[in-house]
Motif scaffolding. Structure first.
Motif, PDB file in Angstrom:
ATOM      1  N   UNK A  43      32.438  26.543  30.267  1.00 39.15           N
ATOM      2  CA  UNK A  43      31.189  27.281  30.458  1.00 39.15           C
ATOM      3  C   UNK A  43      30.342  26.604  31.526  1.00 39.15           C
ATOM      4  N   UNK A  44      29.656  27.393  32.347  1.00 33.84           N
ATOM      5  CA  UNK A  44      28.795  26.794  33.356  1.00 33.84           C
ATOM      6  C   UNK A  44      27.563  26.165  32.715  1.00 33.84           C
ATOM      7  N   UNK A  45      26.990  25.169  33.365  1.00 40.82           N
ATOM      8  CA  UNK A  45      25.805  24.497  32.843  1.00 40.82           C
ATOM      9  C   UNK A  45      24.612  25.444  32.830  1.00 40.82           C
ATOM     10  N   UNK A  46      24.547  26.341  33.786  1.00 40.62           N
ATOM     11  CA  UNK A  46      23.442  27.287  33.889  1.00 40.62           C
ATOM     12  C   UNK A  46      23.858  28.622  33.289  1.00 40.62           C
TER      13      UNK A  46
ATOM     14  N   UNK B 275      28.035  36.065  36.819  1.00 43.50           N
ATOM     15  CA  UNK B 275      28.892  36.158  37.992  1.00 43.50           C
ATOM     16  C   UNK B 275      30.347  35.777  37.695  1.00 43.50           C
ATOM     17  N   UNK B 276      30.664  35.402  36.460  1.00 41.99           N
ATOM     18  CA  UNK B 276      32.017  34.967  36.131  1.00 41.99           C
ATOM     19  C   UNK B 276      32.894  36.148  35.743  1.00 41.99           C
ATOM     20  N   UNK B 277      34.054  36.258  36.373  1.00 41.53           N
ATOM     21  CA  UNK B 277      34.947  37.360  36.003  1.00 41.53           C
ATOM     22  C   UNK B 277      35.463  37.177  34.581  1.00 41.53           C
ATOM     23  N   UNK B 278      35.591  38.260  33.873  1.00 42.16           N
ATOM     24  CA  UNK B 278      36.139  38.219  32.527  1.00 42.16           C
ATOM     25  C   UNK B 278      35.106  38.061  31.432  1.00 42.16           C
ATOM     26  N   UNK B 279      33.910  37.580  31.749  1.00 38.53           N
ATOM     27  CA  UNK B 279      32.892  37.390  30.720  1.00 38.53           C
ATOM     28  C   UNK B 279      32.489  38.740  30.131  1.00 38.53           C
TER      29      UNK B 279
ATOM     30  N   UNK C 199      33.363  31.096  21.877  1.00 39.02           N
ATOM     31  CA  UNK C 199      32.111  30.464  21.478  1.00 39.02           C
ATOM     32  C   UNK C 199      31.766  29.321  22.423  1.00 39.02           C
ATOM     33  N   UNK C 200      32.766  28.585  22.876  1.00 41.69           N
ATOM     34  CA  UNK C 200      32.515  27.497  23.825  1.00 41.69           C
ATOM     35  C   UNK C 200      32.002  28.044  25.147  1.00 41.69           C
ATOM     36  N   UNK C 201      32.510  29.187  25.541  1.00 42.15           N
ATOM     37  CA  UNK C 201      32.111  29.791  26.811  1.00 42.15           C
ATOM     38  C   UNK C 201      30.760  30.490  26.690  1.00 42.15           C
ATOM     39  N   UNK C 202      30.573  31.238  25.609  1.00 42.72           N
ATOM     40  CA  UNK C 202      29.390  32.077  25.471  1.00 42.72           C
ATOM     41  C   UNK C 202      28.314  31.484  24.574  1.00 42.72           C
ATOM     42  N   UNK C 203      28.588  30.350  23.948  1.00 40.63           N
ATOM     43  CA  UNK C 203      27.642  29.682  23.049  1.00 40.63           C
ATOM     44  C   UNK C 203      27.174  30.619  21.940  1.00 40.63           C
ATOM     45  N   UNK C 204      28.121  31.214  21.210  1.00 43.40           N
ATOM     46  CA  UNK C 204      27.769  32.055  20.076  1.00 43.40           C
ATOM     47  C   UNK C 204      28.775  31.883  18.953  1.00 43.40           C
TER      48      UNK C 204
END
Length: 80
Positions: free
Chosen positions: A7-10, A16-20, A65-70
């Motif tokens: 996951x990006x810090x911001x 802007x990330x593909x697949x999200x 969850x690691x990527x989207x923080x949920x």
């Protein structure tokens, strides 16, 4: 097995990330809807919960969850 990029810090960079978009609108809702009342997953939505599909669903949700923080039902799945 290849995992998704970290996951990006911001959080604004998520847009802007593909697949999200696909994860948020398709994958996560599908998995959450397919989760049984006992917290597990079956081989098909609505089928009896089994260990193998539950493990695969938990791995996918943990990665999301690691990527989207949920949190997406992981605790119930682990309890199963």
């Amino acid at each position: 097995m290849e995992s998704l990029p970290p996951a990006p810090a911001n959080p604004e960079d998520l847009e802007s990330r593909p697949g999200i978009d696909f994860l948020e609108r398709t994958c996560i809702p599908y998995l959450c809807h397919a989760q049984n009342e006992d917290g597990g997953w079956g081989f098909q939505p609505g089928s009896r919960s089994r260990v193998e599909p539950t493990a695969w669903a938990l791995l996918a949700l943990r990665e999301c969850a690691l990527i989207l923080a949920q949190d997406n039902g992981e605790a119930r799945g682990v309890h199963f």
